[in-house]
Design an enzyme around this catalytic site. Structure first.
Site, PDB file in Angstrom:
ATOM      1  CG  ASP A  11      -4.182   2.481  11.345  1.00 11.05           C
ATOM      2  OD1 ASP A  11      -5.170   3.174  11.695  1.00 11.05           O
ATOM      3  OD2 ASP A  11      -4.253   1.625  10.442  1.00 11.05           O
ATOM      4  NE  ARG A  23      -2.664   1.103   3.600  1.00 12.64           N
ATOM      5  CZ  ARG A  23      -3.572   1.200   4.580  1.00 12.64           C
ATOM      6  NH1 ARG A  23      -4.853   1.403   4.267  1.00 12.64           N
ATOM      7  NH2 ARG A  23      -3.222   1.063   5.831  1.00 12.64           N
TER       8      ARG A  23
END
Length: 524
Positions: free
Chosen positions: A439, A155
């Site tokens: 996160d 990603r």
């Protein structure tokens, strides 16, 4: 044009000489010259669009068309459980060895984008692709890949994020997304094809199908420039913004020769709901941990995602299980694992082809639930959800979300937001806090929710109004608790003054910053 590195001081010799070779930088410069102006224009266009209220009338023909994306590759047709995490060397090895079908190596939300993290992460992926990655820890343990490992997916950063360590001749910063993608593709795409694999990607944070079109053009150019067959790159798009939820068909259509489906990026999606309708009191949500996948607007979005993907022959990937299993409280751990099991059972039953977990201990839990539905089949793309007919109003029904605004929820947002920003400024993008893997996406929910509650004077369940003064007071109290908990040495290493400054900027200001990481990036 070759992009110019600003600072190499924190990089290894391999990072400087191999990853940032003259040839690699020349390729990044070509990507920058061809695509960065469009990228900037598309990101700027986000600010001018109103919050979504309906599906786009101008793309009705695409939604009504009888087209399908390219079929799955045989080497990765079974995606029932994918594990995610940053590109730290030991973590990459453990994730690839976890027993999951796939591992998403993350340069985005689970990563703090220091220059060292970005470049050394690419070193680790070069070694992982070639099966040569090892790690020796300070306690004498040796880590290496097993014979059977997960399929690698990568990603890159979203379109909005810059890379300040590479600049053009005119001084423009490079695109973080093009740097991450370009380095991975330049060094690994052919090596993956040689091994019977493909360069698989996850694409984050898109808000419009034209942004997907740009990615597709990047793929086409890169394939031509590197001598790769058309369709080499396969990308799963995270539907993690409210505008993208209204354009799922269109995004798949733009990437149809390179598509590997859509993913329900649940945490960023909640953040996007708050951000899109930040000024509308009807969209005030209850405590962060109360907004589950069974909330009406969340259920509508996931049902639409599965139905859309399967109609187009694409994978539908479920959301993250962020639990970090406890080693000390067996009873609490059992309750949490049961909740994860129920969530994965719901996803598999709804038609998802796979799901995400954040910890290796959850791989067998999630696998068991998908095994029960899939059996020996690699996926359930052929399962059409003709019973699904989601209307625009259902995607926007935030007011029906059950739950309350509580002091405990407010304190959780403050504590998690402050702790995560401290970790991020210290170079760690994924942090275990209260047995959850936090996160940037989960931190965004925490800080945007606090801003939203202040903006609309939300009422706590004890009758008090959420104000700047209340949040500021709770922040001081939570900071004092954290200081005692971690001790003076850790406290000062965590850059508390800068952490508080960033936290205050993104929660207590008159306007809500688009992303907490944009302003914080200048402090890295």
């Amino acid at each position: 044009m070759t992009l110019r590195p600003v600072d190499h001081s924190d990089l290894s010799e391999r990072g400087r000489a191999e990853i940032l070779s003259a040839e690699a930088l020349a390729f990044l410069g070509e990507l920058h010259d061809r695509f960065d102006a469009r990228r900037r224009s598309l990101v700027e266009a986000r600010r001018d669009r109103p919050a979504p209220a309906d599906f786009l009338p101008e793309t009705a023909e695409v939604r009504g068309g009888d087209w399908r994306v390219v079929p799955p590759r045989p080497d990765y047709a079974d995606r029932r459980v994918e594990i995610t995490g940053p590109t730290d060397r030991k973590l990459v090895i453990n994730a690839l060895n976890s027993g999951a079908k796939g591992f998403m190596a993350d340069f985005e939300d689970a990563n703090s984008p220091t220059w060292s993290n970005q470049v050394e992460g690419q070193v680790n992926l070069v070694d992982a692709v070639r099966g040569a990655i090892t790690y020796d820890s300070s306690d004498g343990r040796h880590y290496a890949l097993r014979e059977q490992v997960a399929t690698l997916l990568v990603r890159p950063r979203g379109w909005h994020l810059p890379e300040k360590h590479l600049v053009s001749a005119s001084g423009d910063r490079a695109s973080g997304s093009l740097v991450d993608f370009g380095l991975f593709a330049f060094h690994n795409a052919q090596a993956l094809l040689d091994r019977g694999k493909a360069p698989y990607l996850y694409l984050p944070k898109m808000e419009h199908h034209l942004e997907a079109r740009l990615w597709n053009e990047v793929f086409v150019f890169t394939q031509q420039a590197l001598g790769l067959p058309h369709g080499t790159f396969r990308a799963t798009v995270l539907i993690e913004t409210l505008p993208a939820a209204f354009q799922m068909d269109e995004i798949l259509f733009e990437l149809r020769d390179h598509s590997y489906g859509l993913n329900a990026g649940r945490w960023d999606y909640i953040f996007s709901m708050i951000k899109s309708y930040r000024d509308n009191p009807a969209f005030v949500l209850p405590d962060r941990l109360s907004v589950t996948m069974t909330a009406p607007f969340m259920r509508a979005y996931t049902e639409l995602l599965v139905a859309t993907c399967h109609r187009r022959g694409a994978f539908a990937m479920g959301g993250m299980a962020a639990l970090i299993p406890s080693r000390t409280d067996a009873a609490a751990n059992a309750r949490a694992v049961d909740a994860v099991r129920a969530d994965k059972r719901r996803e598999a039953g709804a038609g998802f082809d796979g799901t995400w977990v954040a910890h290796p201990d959850l791989v067998p839990v999630a696998t068991e639930e998908f095994d029960a539905v899939l059996g020996d089949k690699p996926n359930q793309i052929d399962r059409q959800r003709d019973d699904v007919a989601v209307k625009a109003g259902e995607l926007l029904d935030a007011a029906a979300t059950p739950g309350a605004v509580t002091e405990a929820g407010l304190r959780n947002d403050v504590s998690v937001g402050f702790r995560y920003i401290s970790f991020w400024l210290s170079g760690r993008g994924a942090a275990g806090i209260n047995n959850l893997m936090e996160d940037a996406a989960t931190a965004e929910i925490a800080r945007s929710q606090l801003w939203q509650w202040i903006r609309h004077g939300a009422t706590l369940d004890d009758g008090r109004t959420v104000t700047r003064s209340l949040v500021s007071s709770v922040l001081d109290e939570e900071m004092a608790k954290i200081r005692v908990e971690v001790g003076e040495d850790v406290w000062h290493k965590g850059r508390p003054d800068e952490t508080k400054a960033v936290f205050t900027e993104v929660t207590l200001g008159e306007t809500m910053p688009e992303f907490l990481t944009l302003g914080a990036y200048e402090r890295l």
